[in-house]
Motif scaffolding. Structure first.
Motif, PDB file in Angstrom:
ATOM      1  N   LEU A   2       0.660  -1.253   0.111  1.00  0.00           N
ATOM      2  CA  LEU A   2       0.052   0.018  -0.062  1.00  0.00           C
ATOM      3  C   LEU A   2       0.838   1.220  -0.175  1.00  0.00           C
ATOM      4  CD1 LEU A   2      -3.010   1.292   0.314  1.00  0.00           C
ATOM      5  CD2 LEU A   2      -2.344   1.353   2.931  1.00  0.00           C
ATOM      6  N   ASP A   3       0.688   2.337  -0.912  1.00  0.00           N
ATOM      7  CA  ASP A   3       1.234   3.389  -0.922  1.00  0.00           C
ATOM      8  C   ASP A   3       0.166   4.516  -1.010  1.00  0.00           C
ATOM      9  OD1 ASP A   3       4.339   3.483  -1.001  1.00  0.00           O
ATOM     10  OD2 ASP A   3       3.841   1.839  -2.660  1.00  0.00           O
ATOM     11  N   VAL A   4       0.338   5.352  -0.177  1.00  0.00           N
ATOM     12  CA  VAL A   4      -0.593   6.598   0.184  1.00  0.00           C
ATOM     13  C   VAL A   4       0.268   7.577  -0.114  1.00  0.00           C
ATOM     14  CG1 VAL A   4      -1.981   7.871   1.663  1.00  0.00           C
ATOM     15  CG2 VAL A   4      -2.000   5.214   1.831  1.00  0.00           C
ATOM     16  N   SER A   5      -0.104   8.595  -0.862  1.00  0.00           N
ATOM     17  CA  SER A   5       0.675   9.905  -1.139  1.00  0.00           C
ATOM     18  C   SER A   5      -0.169  11.112  -1.481  1.00  0.00           C
ATOM     19  CB  SER A   5       1.774   9.427  -2.375  1.00  0.00           C
ATOM     20  OG  SER A   5       1.051   9.215  -3.478  1.00  0.00           O
ATOM     21  N   GLY A   6       0.378  11.859  -0.702  1.00  0.00           N
ATOM     22  CA  GLY A   6      -0.307  13.475  -0.794  1.00  0.00           C
ATOM     23  C   GLY A   6      -1.763  13.373  -0.689  1.00  0.00           C
ATOM     24  N   LEU A   7      -2.251  12.633   0.470  1.00  0.00           N
ATOM     25  CA  LEU A   7      -3.687  12.280   0.653  1.00  0.00           C
ATOM     26  C   LEU A   7      -4.294  13.778   1.361  1.00  0.00           C
ATOM     27  CD1 LEU A   7      -5.548   9.915  -0.103  1.00  0.00           C
ATOM     28  CD2 LEU A   7      -5.394   9.742   2.308  1.00  0.00           C
ATOM     29  N   GLN A   8      -5.249  14.149   0.595  1.00  0.00           N
ATOM     30  CA  GLN A   8      -6.162  15.307   1.482  1.00  0.00           C
ATOM     31  C   GLN A   8      -7.386  14.739   1.781  1.00  0.00           C
ATOM     32  OE1 GLN A   8      -5.576  19.218  -0.192  1.00  0.00           O
ATOM     33  NE2 GLN A   8      -3.652  18.749  -0.778  1.00  0.00           N
ATOM     34  N   ALA A   9      -7.960  14.862   2.717  1.00  0.00           N
ATOM     35  CA  ALA A   9      -9.380  14.882   2.852  1.00  0.00           C
ATOM     36  C   ALA A   9     -10.203  15.833   3.878  1.00  0.00           C
ATOM     37  CB  ALA A   9      -9.602  13.459   3.516  1.00  0.00           C
ATOM     38  N   SER A  10     -11.502  16.003   3.707  1.00  0.00           N
ATOM     39  CA  SER A  10     -12.164  16.999   4.615  1.00  0.00           C
ATOM     40  C   SER A  10     -13.689  16.374   4.835  1.00  0.00           C
ATOM     41  CB  SER A  10     -12.086  18.330   3.833  1.00  0.00           C
ATOM     42  OG  SER A  10     -12.782  18.184   2.411  1.00  0.00           O
ATOM     43  N   TYR A  11     -14.164  17.445   5.751  1.00  0.00           N
ATOM     44  CA  TYR A  11     -15.630  17.132   6.138  1.00  0.00           C
ATOM     45  C   TYR A  11     -16.147  18.347   5.532  1.00  0.00           C
ATOM     46  CZ  TYR A  11     -14.253  12.959   8.583  1.00  0.00           C
ATOM     47  OH  TYR A  11     -13.674  11.633   8.812  1.00  0.00           O
ATOM     48  N   GLY A  12     -17.007  18.484   4.672  1.00  0.00           N
ATOM     49  CA  GLY A  12     -17.449  19.713   4.048  1.00  0.00           C
ATOM     50  C   GLY A  12     -16.195  20.276   3.713  1.00  0.00           C
ATOM     51  N   ALA A  13     -16.403  21.707   4.442  1.00  0.00           N
ATOM     52  CA  ALA A  13     -15.183  22.696   4.098  1.00  0.00           C
ATOM     53  C   ALA A  13     -13.991  22.592   5.136  1.00  0.00           C
ATOM     54  CB  ALA A  13     -15.680  24.171   4.119  1.00  0.00           C
ATOM     55  N   ALA A  14     -14.323  21.824   6.203  1.00  0.00           N
ATOM     56  CA  ALA A  14     -13.283  21.436   7.052  1.00  0.00           C
ATOM     57  C   ALA A  14     -12.193  20.419   6.702  1.00  0.00           C
ATOM     58  CB  ALA A  14     -13.985  21.098   8.578  1.00  0.00           C
ATOM     59  N   PRO A  15     -10.876  20.918   6.623  1.00  0.00           N
ATOM     60  CA  PRO A  15     -10.025  19.916   6.212  1.00  0.00           C
ATOM     61  C   PRO A  15      -9.575  18.941   7.686  1.00  0.00           C
ATOM     62  CG  PRO A  15      -9.101  22.116   6.011  1.00  0.00           C
ATOM     63  CD  PRO A  15     -10.330  22.196   6.664  1.00  0.00           C
ATOM     64  N   ALA A  16      -9.396  17.673   7.152  1.00  0.00           N
ATOM     65  CA  ALA A  16      -8.998  16.568   8.092  1.00  0.00           C
ATOM     66  C   ALA A  16      -7.741  16.089   8.046  1.00  0.00           C
ATOM     67  CB  ALA A  16     -10.272  15.557   8.196  1.00  0.00           C
ATOM     68  N   LEU A  17      -7.333  15.794   6.703  1.00  0.00           N
ATOM     69  CA  LEU A  17      -5.926  15.447   6.102  1.00  0.00           C
ATOM     70  C   LEU A  17      -5.232  16.196   5.272  1.00  0.00           C
ATOM     71  CD1 LEU A  17      -6.747  11.499   5.470  1.00  0.00           C
ATOM     72  CD2 LEU A  17      -5.951  12.606   7.575  1.00  0.00           C
ATOM     73  N   TRP A  18      -3.859  16.728   5.523  1.00  0.00           N
ATOM     74  CA  TRP A  18      -3.035  17.457   4.701  1.00  0.00           C
ATOM     75  C   TRP A  18      -1.970  16.610   4.240  1.00  0.00           C
ATOM     76  CZ3 TRP A  18      -4.458  22.906   5.000  1.00  0.00           C
ATOM     77  CH2 TRP A  18      -5.453  23.271   5.991  1.00  0.00           C
ATOM     78  N   ASP A  19      -2.037  16.420   2.903  1.00  0.00           N
ATOM     79  CA  ASP A  19      -0.717  15.889   2.352  1.00  0.00           C
ATOM     80  C   ASP A  19      -0.217  14.795   3.117  1.00  0.00           C
ATOM     81  OD1 ASP A  19       1.414  15.789   0.409  1.00  0.00           O
ATOM     82  OD2 ASP A  19       2.457  17.279   1.596  1.00  0.00           O
ATOM     83  N   VAL A  20      -1.033  13.640   3.370  1.00  0.00           N
ATOM     84  CA  VAL A  20      -0.440  12.738   4.185  1.00  0.00           C
ATOM     85  C   VAL A  20      -0.004  11.348   3.111  1.00  0.00           C
ATOM     86  CG1 VAL A  20      -1.401  10.702   5.732  1.00  0.00           C
ATOM     87  CG2 VAL A  20      -2.106  12.884   5.953  1.00  0.00           C
ATOM     88  N   SER A  21       1.339  11.015   3.589  1.00  0.00           N
ATOM     89  CA  SER A  21       1.774   9.984   2.778  1.00  0.00           C
ATOM     90  C   SER A  21       1.952   8.843   3.780  1.00  0.00           C
ATOM     91  CB  SER A  21       2.914  10.486   1.835  1.00  0.00           C
ATOM     92  OG  SER A  21       2.781  11.355   1.111  1.00  0.00           O
ATOM     93  N   LEU A  22       1.914   7.480   3.310  1.00  0.00           N
ATOM     94  CA  LEU A  22       2.428   6.515   4.005  1.00  0.00           C
ATOM     95  C   LEU A  22       2.429   5.087   3.386  1.00  0.00           C
ATOM     96  CD1 LEU A  22      -0.166   5.468   7.180  1.00  0.00           C
ATOM     97  CD2 LEU A  22      -0.207   4.224   5.081  1.00  0.00           C
ATOM     98  N   HIS A  23       3.303   4.284   3.877  1.00  0.00           N
ATOM     99  CA  HIS A  23       3.697   3.097   3.187  1.00  0.00           C
ATOM    100  C   HIS A  23       3.452   1.900   4.050  1.00  0.00           C
ATOM    101  CE1 HIS A  23       5.659   0.230   0.431  1.00  0.00           C
ATOM    102  NE2 HIS A  23       6.572   0.026   1.604  1.00  0.00           N
ATOM    103  N   VAL A  24       2.834   0.788   3.349  1.00  0.00           N
ATOM    104  CA  VAL A  24       2.730  -0.412   4.214  1.00  0.00           C
ATOM    105  C   VAL A  24       3.291  -1.602   3.351  1.00  0.00           C
ATOM    106  CG1 VAL A  24       1.259  -2.435   5.418  1.00  0.00           C
ATOM    107  CG2 VAL A  24       0.685   0.029   5.585  1.00  0.00           C
ATOM    108  N   GLY A  25       4.473  -2.076   3.695  1.00  0.00           N
ATOM    109  CA  GLY A  25       4.914  -3.297   3.000  1.00  0.00           C
ATOM    110  C   GLY A  25       4.147  -4.536   3.076  1.00  0.00           C
ATOM    111  N   ARG A  26       4.308  -5.487   1.969  1.00  0.00           N
ATOM    112  CA  ARG A  26       3.903  -6.868   2.160  1.00  0.00           C
ATOM    113  C   ARG A  26       4.171  -7.506   3.337  1.00  0.00           C
ATOM    114  NH1 ARG A  26       1.036  -9.726  -1.375  1.00  0.00           N
ATOM    115  NH2 ARG A  26       1.680  -8.051  -3.030  1.00  0.00           N
ATOM    116  N   GLY A  27       3.419  -7.894   4.376  1.00  0.00           N
ATOM    117  CA  GLY A  27       3.768  -8.740   5.465  1.00  0.00           C
ATOM    118  C   GLY A  27       4.073  -7.776   6.574  1.00  0.00           C
ATOM    119  N   GLU A  28       3.863  -6.472   6.481  1.00  0.00           N
ATOM    120  CA  GLU A  28       4.268  -5.598   7.505  1.00  0.00           C
ATOM    121  C   GLU A  28       3.035  -5.302   8.524  1.00  0.00           C
ATOM    122  OE1 GLU A  28       7.416  -1.944   7.312  1.00  0.00           O
ATOM    123  OE2 GLU A  28       5.750  -1.478   5.950  1.00  0.00           O
TER     124      GLU A  28
END
Ligand code: ATP
Length: 235
Positions: A2-28
């Motif tokens: 799993l590779d997550v990059s530059g993730l942004q998310a919000s609830y309506g106009a309220a931001p909840a995630l700013w530029d989130v990146s994360l990696h999960v390797g196989r078996g980790e």
């Protein structure tokens, strides 16, 4: 895996995630820790397809899944154990578990999956015909994890599995999560019980106010003075 990059998310106009990146390797086994409201649940819900990303990419097993319909995430091999368990309390334990294997591929292996879940959580064997709502908190959490495993995921997402459980039960819960991982399922764990999460995870991320503020090997992070002070109650 799993590779997550530059993730942004919000609830309506309220931001909840700013530029989130994360990696999960196989078996980790990877954990995300942080205070209330940091955005951990939002992150895990985006990865499960339950909340739409505003920007950024999710790549799972080499394929972009960012814009897939939410029901396709499960078919791809991602399962979530949501915060608060969300069981059907009036249905039996067996019926709750069976719900996890509604897709054809998983349904064909339902008996084998059930045997695996009962091997992991032997206490559930006596409770299959009981309403899920009659079980203790710890047993309900076992059902919630079991239900997710019934879909035979390759990536298991866990949102605060220790929440509201008695300390002795919490230990068993973390051991079960470690066993699931050792049997080959990659795990992304969101937790406020930082001490326990850091013990079972290989790598960890620290989130604050919708951003990743630290990452590294869990063993190294727990030795950082700022982490000890903020999350482990140590000065
Ligand atoms: P907790 O451990 O309390 O669940 P968290 O780290 O998982 O915290 P989130 O639940 O992802 O954090 O919340 C991130 C931000 O988004 C917070 O500011 C929260 O108030 C806000 N938020 C979460 N859910 C909603 C919602 N359904 N509607 C509006 N705002 C929300």
């Amino acid at each position: 895996m799993l590779d997550v990059s530059g993730l942004q998310a919000s609830y309506g106009a309220a931001p909840a995630l700013w530029d989130v990146s994360l990696h999960v390797g196989r078996g980790e086994l990877v954990c995300v820790v942080g205070p209330n409201g940091a955005g951990k649940s939002t992150l895990i819900n985006v990865i499960a397809g339950l909340h739409r990303a505003r920007a950024g990419r999710l790549v799972f097993e080499g394929e972009e899944i960012t814009r897939l319909a939410s029901h396709r995430f499960c078919a791809r091999g991602i399962a979530i154990v949501p915060e608060g368990r969300r069981l059907f309390t009036g249905m039996t334990v067996e019926e709750n578990l069976a719900l996890g294997s509604f897709l054809p591929q998983a349904r064909a292996q339902r008996a084998a999956s059930l045997a695996q879940v009962l091997a992991l959580f032997p206490a559930l064997a006596q409770k299959l015909a009981s309403p899920a709502g009659a079980l203790s908190g710890g047993q309900q959490q076992m059902v919630a994890i079991g239900r997710a495993l019934m879909s035979r995921p390759r990536l298991l997402l866990l949102d605060e599995p220790s929440l509201g459980l008695a300390p002795t039960v919490v230990l068993d819960m973390f051991q079960a999560i470690r066993d699931i991982n050792r049997q080959g399922t990659s795990v992304l764990l969101v937790e406020q019980n930082v001490a326990m999460a850091m013990q079972i995870a290989r790598r960890a991320y620290v989130m604050e106010e919708g951003r990743m503020v630290a990452e590294g090997l869990a063993q190294d992070l727990v030795n950082r003075p700022e982490i000890q002070k903020a999350y482990l109650g140590l000065e």
